[in-house]
Design an enzyme around this catalytic site. Structure first.
Site, PDB file in Angstrom:
ATOM      1  CE1 TYR A   1      -4.050   1.810   0.003  1.00 16.18           C
ATOM      2  CE2 TYR A   1      -3.257   2.933   1.961  1.00 16.18           C
ATOM      3  CZ  TYR A   1      -4.175   2.828   0.933  1.00 16.18           C
ATOM      4  OH  TYR A   1      -5.203   3.729   0.828  1.00 16.18           O
TER       5      TYR A   1
ATOM      6  NE  ARG B   1     -10.280   2.533  -1.192  1.00 23.78           N
ATOM      7  CZ  ARG B   1     -11.603   2.383  -1.160  1.00 23.78           C
ATOM      8  NH1 ARG B   1     -12.114   1.317  -0.568  1.00 23.78           N
ATOM      9  NH2 ARG B   1     -12.394   3.265  -1.721  1.00 23.78           N
TER      10      ARG B   1
ATOM     11  CD1 TRP C   1      -6.552  13.200   2.055  1.00 20.26           C
ATOM     12  CD2 TRP C   1      -8.425  12.019   1.813  1.00 20.26           C
ATOM     13  NE1 TRP C   1      -6.814  12.589   3.258  1.00 20.26           N
ATOM     14  CE2 TRP C   1      -7.958  11.858   3.145  1.00 20.26           C
ATOM     15  CE3 TRP C   1      -9.597  11.362   1.438  1.00 20.26           C
ATOM     16  CZ2 TRP C   1      -8.621  11.066   4.088  1.00 20.26           C
ATOM     17  CZ3 TRP C   1     -10.261  10.579   2.384  1.00 20.26           C
ATOM     18  CH2 TRP C   1      -9.768  10.436   3.680  1.00 20.26           C
TER      19      TRP C   1
END
Length: 260
Positions: A63, A69, A161
């Site tokens: 990630y 997530r 964001w």
């Protein structure tokens, strides 16, 4: 092969044979058991034997250098004490890495070189491996339903964001809180109270991955506005309980500090 290694293999085989024999001998007694419960038992036996022989699968979680997530998955691993490699990809490196990922997105999981994409599929797999899916099929389904609700709400947070205009951002926030956040929080408070008067966890008597997923979502809201949970006393107390769970508590203290 040394004596100790041979002894380990013999012990592991004996355990496997004994367990298989017991399952066959008492098959009628297990007839009403859920498929989920039986698979968990067999998975646990397999994991124990692999661990005993030093054969535990090599697990990598890929990630960005962020919570996002992947964070619920990290919590699941932390709770279960599962070893894994936390691979963090910089945004600068992402364009070059993207084509090598299963679906062109993050997170994805690698288990002994085999890739698994989609955050919820990864989290559910990790939850099964670490005893966080409930005691039977119905509890597993209840946990899945809660995760689906929170996942749907969390998807709508992307504007935090992406929106750069302050006035538009404030408008989007106000609308999102009214239309999405407040109804979800009210439902979660009701669901929590419906199980053991809200004094434990969302499903059954023990934590499930739904508890970890919900609290991750609430932590994101709290970082945005610390007053969100002031009128939801049950959810606030539940969050504190989850933060104090063994493995979770230690992870929160040592995890990398990131912007989100």
């Amino acid at each position: 092969m040394g004596v100790s290694s041979s002894s380990s293999i013999v012990c592991a085989v004996i355990v496997a044979v004994f367990t298989a024999s017991a399952l066959l001998l008492y098959k009628p007694a297990f007839h009403s058991a859920s498929v989920c419960s039986m698979s968990e038992i067999l998975s646990s036996i397999s994991s124990s034997i692999q661990s005993h022989l030093g054969m535990a699968p090599k697990t990598k979680l890929f990630y960005f250098d962020a919570r996002g997530r992947a964070e619920p998955i990290r919590w699941i691993f932390a709770y279960g004490g599962q070893e894994y490699e936390d691979v963090r990809i910089s945004h600068a490196d992402w364009p070059a890495v993207k084509a090598t990922t299963p679906n062109g997105q993050l997170p994805y999981l690698e288990v002994d070189g085999k890739a698994l994409a989609e955050s919820l599929a990864i989290a559910r797999y990790a939850a099964r491996k670490n005893g966080l899916v409930g005691k039977d099929d119905f509890e597993a389904a209840q946990a899945d339903a809660l995760v689906d609700i929170v996942s749907g709400a969390a998807t709508g947070l992307s504007f935090l964001w992406t929106e750069k205009d302050p006035a538009k951002l404030a408008e989007l926030k106000a609308n999102f809180v009214k239309v999405v956040i407040q109804p979800v929080l009210k439902k979660l408070e009701r669901d929590l109270h419906a199980n053991n008067n809200g004094e434990g966890f969302f499903v059954g008597a023990k934590p499930t991955w739904a508890d970890l997923y919900v609290v991750n979502f609430l932590d994101t809201l709290a970082a945005w506005d610390a007053t969100f949970l002031d009128e939801y006393k049950g959810l606030k107390a539940h969050s504190q309980r989850v933060h104090e769970l063994k493995g979770i508590k230690e992870w929160l203290l040592k995890r990398p500090v990131t912007a989100n």
